[in-house]
Scaffold this motif. Structure first.
Motif, PDB file in Angstrom:
ATOM      1  N   UNK A 151       0.833  -1.202   0.000  1.00 53.06           N
ATOM      2  CA  UNK A 151       0.000   0.000   0.000  1.00 53.06           C
ATOM      3  C   UNK A 151       0.871   1.256   0.000  1.00 53.06           C
ATOM      4  N   UNK A 152       0.369   2.309  -0.629  1.00 54.99           N
ATOM      5  CA  UNK A 152       1.096   3.574  -0.697  1.00 54.99           C
ATOM      6  C   UNK A 152       0.642   4.373  -1.898  1.00 54.99           C
ATOM      7  N   UNK A 153       1.306   5.533  -2.105  1.00 58.26           N
ATOM      8  CA  UNK A 153       0.988   6.395  -3.254  1.00 58.26           C
ATOM      9  C   UNK A 153       2.179   6.416  -4.190  1.00 58.26           C
ATOM     10  N   UNK A 154       1.904   6.219  -5.490  1.00 56.37           N
ATOM     11  CA  UNK A 154       2.959   6.117  -6.480  1.00 56.37           C
ATOM     12  C   UNK A 154       2.618   6.952  -7.714  1.00 56.37           C
ATOM     13  N   UNK A 155       3.377   8.023  -7.998  1.00 55.44           N
ATOM     14  CA  UNK A 155       3.152   8.763  -9.243  1.00 55.44           C
ATOM     15  C   UNK A 155       3.759   7.974 -10.402  1.00 55.44           C
ATOM     16  N   UNK A 156       3.028   7.852 -11.506  1.00 52.11           N
ATOM     17  CA  UNK A 156       3.477   7.063 -12.650  1.00 52.11           C
ATOM     18  C   UNK A 156       3.276   7.839 -13.943  1.00 52.11           C
ATOM     19  N   UNK A 157       4.216   7.666 -14.868  1.00 49.10           N
ATOM     20  CA  UNK A 157       4.063   8.186 -16.233  1.00 49.10           C
ATOM     21  C   UNK A 157       4.322   7.020 -17.163  1.00 49.10           C
ATOM     22  N   UNK A 158       3.379   6.757 -18.046  1.00 50.13           N
ATOM     23  CA  UNK A 158       3.476   5.613 -18.938  1.00 50.13           C
ATOM     24  C   UNK A 158       4.124   6.021 -20.254  1.00 50.13           C
ATOM     25  N   UNK A 159       5.378   5.611 -20.449  1.00 52.03           N
ATOM     26  CA  UNK A 159       6.120   5.887 -21.678  1.00 52.03           C
ATOM     27  C   UNK A 159       5.771   4.880 -22.767  1.00 52.03           C
ATOM     28  N   UNK A 160       5.025   3.855 -22.395  1.00 52.95           N
ATOM     29  CA  UNK A 160       4.508   2.851 -23.333  1.00 52.95           C
ATOM     30  C   UNK A 160       3.133   2.449 -22.814  1.00 52.95           C
ATOM     31  N   UNK A 161       2.261   2.001 -23.701  1.00 54.60           N
ATOM     32  CA  UNK A 161       0.945   1.526 -23.279  1.00 54.60           C
ATOM     33  C   UNK A 161       1.128   0.289 -22.391  1.00 54.60           C
ATOM     34  N   UNK A 162       0.332   0.197 -21.349  1.00 55.06           N
ATOM     35  CA  UNK A 162       0.419  -0.915 -20.402  1.00 55.06           C
ATOM     36  C   UNK A 162      -0.941  -1.574 -20.262  1.00 55.06           C
ATOM     37  N   UNK A 163      -0.938  -2.911 -20.275  1.00 57.47           N
ATOM     38  CA  UNK A 163      -2.118  -3.693 -19.923  1.00 57.47           C
ATOM     39  C   UNK A 163      -1.719  -4.499 -18.700  1.00 57.47           C
ATOM     40  N   UNK A 164      -2.563  -4.503 -17.675  1.00 58.27           N
ATOM     41  CA  UNK A 164      -2.253  -5.334 -16.513  1.00 58.27           C
ATOM     42  C   UNK A 164      -3.507  -6.037 -16.012  1.00 58.27           C
ATOM     43  N   UNK A 165      -3.268  -7.187 -15.364  1.00 60.16           N
ATOM     44  CA  UNK A 165      -4.338  -7.988 -14.778  1.00 60.16           C
ATOM     45  C   UNK A 165      -4.019  -8.142 -13.303  1.00 60.16           C
ATOM     46  N   UNK A 166      -4.885  -7.625 -12.441  1.00 62.73           N
ATOM     47  CA  UNK A 166      -4.637  -7.698 -11.007  1.00 62.73           C
ATOM     48  C   UNK A 166      -5.069  -9.044 -10.444  1.00 62.73           C
ATOM     49  N   UNK A 167      -4.119  -9.722  -9.832  1.00 64.66           N
ATOM     50  CA  UNK A 167      -4.383 -10.996  -9.170  1.00 64.66           C
ATOM     51  C   UNK A 167      -4.882 -10.713  -7.752  1.00 64.66           C
ATOM     52  N   UNK A 168      -4.328  -9.644  -7.163  1.00 67.62           N
ATOM     53  CA  UNK A 168      -4.665  -9.268  -5.796  1.00 67.62           C
ATOM     54  C   UNK A 168      -4.514  -7.762  -5.675  1.00 67.62           C
ATOM     55  N   UNK A 169      -5.280  -7.157  -4.774  1.00 66.50           N
ATOM     56  CA  UNK A 169      -5.100  -5.751  -4.461  1.00 66.50           C
ATOM     57  C   UNK A 169      -6.267  -4.863  -4.835  1.00 66.50           C
ATOM     58  N   UNK A 170      -6.104  -3.584  -4.502  1.00 66.23           N
ATOM     59  CA  UNK A 170      -7.127  -2.569  -4.786  1.00 66.23           C
ATOM     60  C   UNK A 170      -6.410  -1.237  -4.981  1.00 66.23           C
ATOM     61  N   UNK A 171      -6.728  -0.540  -6.081  1.00 66.37           N
ATOM     62  CA  UNK A 171      -6.057   0.711  -6.436  1.00 66.37           C
ATOM     63  C   UNK A 171      -7.086   1.769  -6.810  1.00 66.37           C
ATOM     64  N   UNK A 172      -6.809   3.005  -6.399  1.00 67.39           N
ATOM     65  CA  UNK A 172      -7.557   4.165  -6.888  1.00 67.39           C
ATOM     66  C   UNK A 172      -6.544   4.989  -7.669  1.00 67.39           C
TER      67      UNK A 172
END
Length: 112
Positions: free
Chosen positions: A48-69
């Motif tokens: 858990x935490x806050x993470x600033x992200x910039x996507x330099x490439x398109x990303x697809x992800x599948x969450x196995x576990x967790x919760x994100x806003x």
């Protein structure tokens, strides 16, 4: 994740920035995951935490576990996703992940 982006019924597209949005496909069928080859993608996790992200490439992800806003930079809207969701982030998107429950995910960057 330093270079950090369907079935119409299951798709939930929210959080719009100028021309860019995060798309969440809620609980896609197993056939969809097999078609994409999700289980062969690399895995990544974070606490858990806050993470600033910039996507330099398109990303697809599948969450196995967790919760994100996730909040898109320059937008007041946010989108939530969690375990069982397939999420698409377009190239050029900047956002902040507020990880509510630690994440384990499979991910795939679009090479183009």
């Amino acid at each position: 994740m330093g270079t950090a982006s369907t079935s119409p019924d299951a798709m939930e597209a929210t959080t719009r920035a100028p021309g860019l949005s995060i798309t969440v496909e809620k609980n896609p069928p197993e056939a969809r995951l097999l078609q994409l080859g999700v289980k062969s993608w690399p895995k990544w996790g974070c606490p858990p935490g806050r993470f600033p992200l910039k996507f330099d490439a398109a990303l697809t992800c599948y969450l196995v576990r967790g919760r994100v806003r996730a909040a898109v930079k320059g937008s007041r809207e946010s989108v939530e996703f969690g375990a069982g969701d397939l999420v698409f982030f377009p190239k050029g998107l900047s956002c902040t992940w507020d990880v509510v429950v630690g994440v384990d995910k499979h991910y795939n960057f679009d090479p183009s």
